[in-house]
Design a protein around this motif. Structure first.
Motif, mmCIF file in Angstrom:
data_model
loop_
_atom_site.group_PDB
_atom_site.id
_atom_site.type_symbol
_atom_site.label_atom_id
_atom_site.label_comp_id
_atom_site.label_asym_id
_atom_site.label_seq_id
_atom_site.Cartn_x
_atom_site.Cartn_y
_atom_site.Cartn_z
ATOM 1 N N VAL A 19 9.865 -19.897 18.904
ATOM 2 C CA VAL A 19 9.434 -18.517 19.082
ATOM 3 C C VAL A 19 10.134 -17.682 18.018
ATOM 4 N N GLN A 20 9.390 -16.726 17.472
ATOM 5 C CA GLN A 20 9.979 -15.876 16.439
ATOM 6 C C GLN A 20 11.245 -15.209 16.947
ATOM 7 N N GLY A 21 12.231 -15.173 16.102
ATOM 8 C CA GLY A 21 13.527 -14.623 16.491
ATOM 9 C C GLY A 21 14.575 -15.725 16.548
ATOM 10 N N MET A 22 14.124 -16.947 16.857
ATOM 11 C CA MET A 22 15.079 -18.058 16.954
ATOM 12 C C MET A 22 15.770 -18.321 15.621
ATOM 13 N N SER A 23 15.005 -18.215 14.544
ATOM 14 C CA SER A 23 15.609 -18.510 13.240
ATOM 15 C C SER A 23 16.734 -17.510 12.945
ATOM 16 N N ASP A 24 16.569 -16.276 13.410
ATOM 17 C CA ASP A 24 17.619 -15.278 13.221
ATOM 18 C C ASP A 24 18.883 -15.645 14.004
ATOM 19 N N LEU A 25 18.689 -16.194 15.179
ATOM 20 C CA LEU A 25 19.851 -16.555 15.993
ATOM 21 C C LEU A 25 20.552 -17.783 15.437
ATOM 22 N N LEU A 26 19.763 -18.686 14.860
ATOM 23 C CA LEU A 26 20.368 -19.915 14.349
ATOM 24 C C LEU A 26 21.086 -19.698 13.015
ATOM 25 N N SER A 27 20.530 -18.848 12.191
ATOM 26 C CA SER A 27 21.023 -18.717 10.820
ATOM 27 C C SER A 27 22.551 -18.537 10.692
ATOM 28 N N PRO A 28 23.181 -17.592 11.390
ATOM 29 C CA PRO A 28 24.645 -17.469 11.243
ATOM 30 C C PRO A 28 25.394 -18.704 11.754
ATOM 31 N N THR A 77 14.155 -15.971 6.378
ATOM 32 C CA THR A 77 15.334 -15.699 7.200
ATOM 33 C C THR A 77 16.575 -15.606 6.316
ATOM 34 N N ASP A 78 17.180 -14.461 6.303
ATOM 35 C CA ASP A 78 18.446 -14.243 5.594
ATOM 36 C C ASP A 78 18.452 -14.776 4.171
ATOM 37 N N ARG A 79 17.352 -14.576 3.460
ATOM 38 C CA ARG A 79 17.262 -15.151 2.114
ATOM 39 C C ARG A 79 18.148 -14.439 1.092
ATOM 40 N N THR A 80 18.694 -13.315 1.462
ATOM 41 C CA THR A 80 19.578 -12.630 0.516
ATOM 42 C C THR A 80 20.996 -13.183 0.576
ATOM 43 N N PHE A 122 24.029 -18.535 1.014
ATOM 44 C CA PHE A 122 23.794 -19.811 1.699
ATOM 45 C C PHE A 122 22.303 -20.168 1.762
ATOM 46 N N TYR A 123 21.438 -19.153 1.828
ATOM 47 C CA TYR A 123 20.000 -19.419 1.986
ATOM 48 C C TYR A 123 19.157 -19.021 0.772
ATOM 49 N N GLU A 124 19.786 -18.504 -0.275
ATOM 50 C CA GLU A 124 18.957 -17.960 -1.368
ATOM 51 C C GLU A 124 18.433 -19.058 -2.303
ATOM 52 N N TYR A 141 0.813 -1.204 0.000
ATOM 53 C CA TYR A 141 0.000 0.000 0.000
ATOM 54 C C TYR A 141 0.856 1.268 0.000
ATOM 55 N N VAL A 142 1.867 1.304 0.863
ATOM 56 C CA VAL A 142 2.646 2.534 0.997
ATOM 57 C C VAL A 142 3.727 2.665 -0.084
ATOM 58 N N ASN A 143 4.448 1.587 -0.337
ATOM 59 C CA ASN A 143 5.594 1.666 -1.253
ATOM 60 C C ASN A 143 5.339 1.039 -2.619
ATOM 61 N N LYS A 144 4.158 0.477 -2.802
ATOM 62 C CA LYS A 144 3.825 -0.206 -4.066
ATOM 63 C C LYS A 144 4.877 -1.261 -4.415
ATOM 64 N N LYS A 145 5.282 -1.997 -3.404
ATOM 65 C CA LYS A 145 6.316 -3.008 -3.619
ATOM 66 C C LYS A 145 5.884 -4.311 -2.970
ATOM 67 N N PHE A 146 6.327 -5.402 -3.548
ATOM 68 C CA PHE A 146 6.120 -6.677 -2.875
ATOM 69 C C PHE A 146 7.421 -7.457 -2.909
ATOM 70 N N SER A 147 7.713 -8.115 -1.823
ATOM 71 C CA SER A 147 8.925 -8.936 -1.772
ATOM 72 C C SER A 147 8.585 -10.229 -1.050
ATOM 73 N N ASN A 148 9.157 -11.321 -1.522
ATOM 74 C CA ASN A 148 8.989 -12.589 -0.823
ATOM 75 C C ASN A 148 9.854 -12.642 0.417
ATOM 76 N N GLN A 149 10.736 -11.642 0.530
ATOM 77 C CA GLN A 149 11.802 -11.775 1.513
ATOM 78 C C GLN A 149 11.699 -10.843 2.710
ATOM 79 N N TYR A 150 10.479 -10.381 2.985
ATOM 80 C CA TYR A 150 10.355 -9.607 4.215
ATOM 81 C C TYR A 150 10.708 -10.489 5.389
ATOM 82 N N LYS A 151 11.475 -9.923 6.306
ATOM 83 C CA LYS A 151 11.810 -10.695 7.498
ATOM 84 C C LYS A 151 10.629 -10.660 8.455
#
Lengths: 206, 655
Positions: B465-474, B430-433, B436-438, A28-38
């Protein structure tokens, strides 16, 4: 209610983890979609200026973590909300079933002055997916029983209906806002800190 | 079943639970034996203590604690002539205050120990007994008898191991303390077991040996008393000396000061509601440290002959140093610290060097296993090989447990299904960029998923619990295999587990501790945060939950974590890192136009823009400032960074 003053509308998005709260907000705000939102940790918000019924308003959309245990921290963010958007995933029946508790939780935590009339909007997200489970009829039925909450089916990914849903959110919030202006003293936070007009003139020696 | 027993069911009963009381200024210890019970009715569970009929007054102790045991019949005789009602107020107040120090004073414990051996019934009631009976007559029930709902207990401080018998100090939700319960005839372990059935217990991050009981109601007053440390080591124990010279005057002098002081603080307490409405509960942590202004101000009793309590103003923080950061420890360095059988030598030095400069990337895979407690430093290579074999087996055993649950079974296994669904959602984001995870069908995603689900089997009470995947990833990326990654992750979770508690107590405690530090280190900034309604510090939530994972680049987070894992130079160093980060951003955050939402936005936007080495150096500089003004630190601050422990250790070494 036509006035030149810019209005700030605070909107909270709630719903289970992974239903697409962050995605909807970004679409809505940025007109963007990403599969990779954390996964959202803590809270964040985006602002968008828009015109509703000839009025310039700024909508501040708040996005919080979806896992239940983090909600106890949500209260700081819920306060002063003008509208609450409840989101579920049409492919995940559980996320629909929890709408009730999200709504209740919000009413408890945000403790609005007038809980009966605090506007909600429901969004069924991910209608682009094929494995839909929760039917339109069922969702619409639930909304009907909850004081006729407006219901939208959206896809944040394909940008379906997102604009319309948030336009309604803004209108609902603005209605709330119009009511509020009748009691301006209850909202000291809307004092504009940038202008010096609010400061008392210091013509006294003490 | 008769009616009575169905209404009230006793689930725990322990005889020989004693209350000791020690009247300030008097040197006799009194004991009151009784029965401790936990019982429940249809709705609530209660803790009750009732005294036996007879009151035991031990004779004064004779050896170890002679300074304290000056009680003589002459003194007792004199006291008896006093109007005991005058004391009622003081004593009642004292019993209701959070004053664990009085009860836990080591000298005092010795007295009690002696008393136990020779306990006898003493018929001549002295001062304290007079008070007790006066109170009893008024209220028609012994003063010390209590019955409280279990949910009113906020925390319980346990005795350390090795004392003559276990004792427990219960602090209530309204900040009051119950008399310390001494389990002369044992039974404290059973007490815990039973208690755990009715309330949630969590180990306190703030205080050693303290268990927190789902605190739904903390109020500012408790905290303010904690910070004032009114009856801490500086007050009552020192009364003995003066008492020797002039017992009566001394007693009254001190009591009068206490009364005056207490009146100011106790009256507001009466207006504080015992339970808050549900809708206010979540904001309780806001209030937790709202105390007496700057916590650099401490109340202390001045030395001999002084007029009494006096406000000692701000502890001066010395200049802030900017310690140099060092180089990462190298492979040569590491090899030179292994003995012929593979044990790591000079561990403390290694930790210091890692704290100073981190670890060379080529060594990380090995060193992290030690830092996270998967390998023990003193293990030989052979022992490590064996450990790995066992751990591998153990991992696959747990993995098989969930792997063998069929989809059909899973339909009737909601907790597992829900955990798996949450993990699935988070693994895909989690860290998809990172390489290693892409990509879609990346095998690493499956590893990440499997380690997390297996962790659920390892610790099902916590689950995912959310957040754990961030701690495990590295960790997973570094280790490259699920077994090592899993056991390192277990080690990491052991450190941060409380951040993920259902009731969020760990996070609340961390935010509270951070607030304590900021309030002490930078009162101006703290006041500014209060003005902006931002003292809840929620904008630090992500930093704390993920140990800065999202704030730094992948390379930098590895260094940062290594530094934190050394446990140097003090407890909770990560909180000092928070203080350092905020200090750097202060010019922006303190701007008058920067309100709560702007602070949050700004802090969230710092991700990827922080200078790691500068921040670490600043955080260490802040630590050094605290360490050099140690004597002026409030107990709360000292507890947060663990300086009290260090001081104690030093003293022990000197002795």
């Amino acid at each position: 209610m036509a006035s030149g003053k810019k209005v700030l509308l605070k909107v909270i998005i709630l719903g289970d983890s992974g239903v697409g709260k962050t995605s909807l907000m970004n679409q809505y705000v940025n007109k963007k979609f990403s599969n990779q939102y954390k996964a959202t940790i803590g809270a964040d918000f985006l602002s968008k200026d828009m015109v509703v019924d000839d009025r310039l308003v700024t909508m501040q959309i708040w996005d919080t973590a979806g896992q239940e245990r983090f909600q106890s921290l949500g209260v700081a963010f819920y306060r002063g909300a003008d509208c609450c958007v409840l989101v579920y995933d049409v492919t995940m029946p559980n996320t629909f079933k929890t709408l009730d508790s999200w709504r209740d939780e919000f009413l408890i935590q945000a403790s609005p002055r007038d809980p009966e009339n605090l506007p909600f909007v429901v969004i069924g997200n991910k209608i682009d997916l094929e494995n839909r489970v929760v039917s339109y009829k069922r969702a619409q039925g639930w909304c009907h029983t909850k004081n006729d909450i407006p219901y939208f089916e959206c896809s944040a990914k394909d940008n379906i209906n997102v604009e319309q849903a948030f336009q309604t959110v803004a209108k609902q919030a603005l209605l709330q806002e119009a009511d509020v202006e009748l009691f301006p003293d209850q909202f000291p936070d809307r004092i504009d800190l940038k202008s010096n007009d609010n400061k008392p003139k210091s013509d006294c020696a003490c | 079943m008769d009616q009575k027993s169905s209404a009230k069911m006793v689930v725990y009963e322990q005889e020989g639970v004693f209350i000791h009381f020690c009247i300030p200024g008097s040197d006799d210890d009194k004991m009151l034996g009784g029965i401790l019970t936990i019982f429940k009715d249809d709705e609530h569970s209660y803790l009750q203590w009732k005294p036996y009929d007879n009151i035991v007054t031990p004779p004064p102790a004779e050896h170890e604690a002679q300074v304290l045991s000056v009680s003589s019949s002459a003194v007792v005789g004199e006291d008896k002539q006093l109007d005991s009602s005058a004391f009622n107020h003081e004593i009642t107040s004292e019993m209701r205050l959070p004053t664990p120090e009085v009860a836990l004073d080591p000298d005092w414990t010795m007295v009690a120990k002696d008393a136990k051996k020779e306990s006898s019934t003493d018929e001549s009631f002295d001062l304290s007994m007079d008070v007790l009976s006066a109170e009893s007559q008024e209220s028609n029930s012994p003063q010390y008898t209590f019955t409280i709902p279990l949910e009113d207990i906020r925390c319980i401080k346990k005795s350390k191991k090795g004392v003559a018998w276990a004792y427990l100090l219960l602090e209530l939700a309204d900040g009051a303390s119950l008399p310390t319960l001494h389990f002369h005839q044992g039974g404290s372990k059973k007490f815990w077991k039973v208690l755990e059935r009715y309330v949630t217990t969590t180990k306190s991050l703030r205080q050693e040996n303290t268990i927190e009981i789902t605190p739904l109601n903390q109020n500012a007053l408790t905290q303010s008393f904690d910070q004032l440390n009114l009856f801490g080591d500086s007050s009552f124990p020192t009364l003995g000396g003066k008492f020797l010279e002039n017992p009566l005057t001394s007693t009254f002098n001190h009591f009068s000061k206490v009364t005056n002081f207490l009146q100011d603080f106790l009256n507001p307490a009466e207006t504080t509601p015992l339970t808050r409405p549900t809708n206010e509960r979540a904001s309780l942590i806001d209030d937790a440290t709202e105390a007496v202004g700057s916590s650099r101000i401490q109340f202390k009793q001045e030395g001999e002959g002084s007029a009494g309590f006096e406000v000692i103003t701000c502890a001066e923080l010395g200049p802030r140093l900017h310690p140099q950061r060092g180089k990462p420890i190298s492979p040569e360095y590491w090899t030179s610290h292994k003995d012929s059988e593979g044990r790591i030598t000079e561990v403390e030095q290694i930790k210091k060097d890692i704290f100073r400069g981190g670890v060379d990337p080529s060594l990380r895979k090995e060193v992290w296993k030690y830092l996270l407690g998967y390998y023990k430093w003193e293990m030989t290579s052979c022992e490590i090989s064996e450990l790995r074999r066992n751990k591998e087996e153990d991992y696959y055993r747990m993995k098989l447990q969930w792997k063998s649950v069929t989809p059909d079974q899973e339909t009737r296994f909601t907790p597992l299904r829900e955990n798996k669904s949450l993990i699935d959602k988070d693994v895909t984001r989690t860290d998809r960029t990172r390489t290693f995870y892409e990509g879609k069908e990346n095998v690493s995603l499956k590893l990440l998923n499997d380690v997390l689900v297996t962790y659920c089997m390892y610790n099902f009470d916590l689950g995912y619990v959310q957040g754990m995947s961030d701690l495990l990833s590295p960790i997973l990326e570094l280790m490259g295999n699920e077994v090592d990654a899993f056991w390192c992750f277990v080690g990491y979770m052991d450190i941060v587990q409380h951040n993920f508690d259902v009731n969020q107590n760990g996070m609340k405690a961390q935010l509270r501790d951070l607030r304590t530090l900021i309030q002490f280190l930078d009162p101006t900034f703290f006041d500014n945060l209060i003005e902006k309604d931002s003292k809840n510090l929620y904008f630090c939530f992500r930093w704390l939950l993920l140990r800065f994972k999202r704030e730094f680049s992948f390379e930098n987070i590895q260094t940062l974590w290594e530094v934190i894992w050394t446990g140097l130079p003090c407890d909770n160093f990560h909180l000092l890192i928070c203080v350092a980060l905020l200090d750097t951003e202060k010019p922006i955050l303190m701007d008058k136009d920067c309100g709560f939402t702007d602070i949050l936005k700004h802090v969230n936007g710092l991700s990827g823009k922080i200078d790691l080495q500068l921040t670490l150096s600043k955080a260490e500089g802040i630590y050094l400032q605290l360490a050099t003004c140690q004597r002026d630190l409030s107990d709360t601050v000292r507890d947060v960074v663990g300086l009290s422990k260090q001081t104690k250790r030093k003293q022990e070494n000197e002795n």
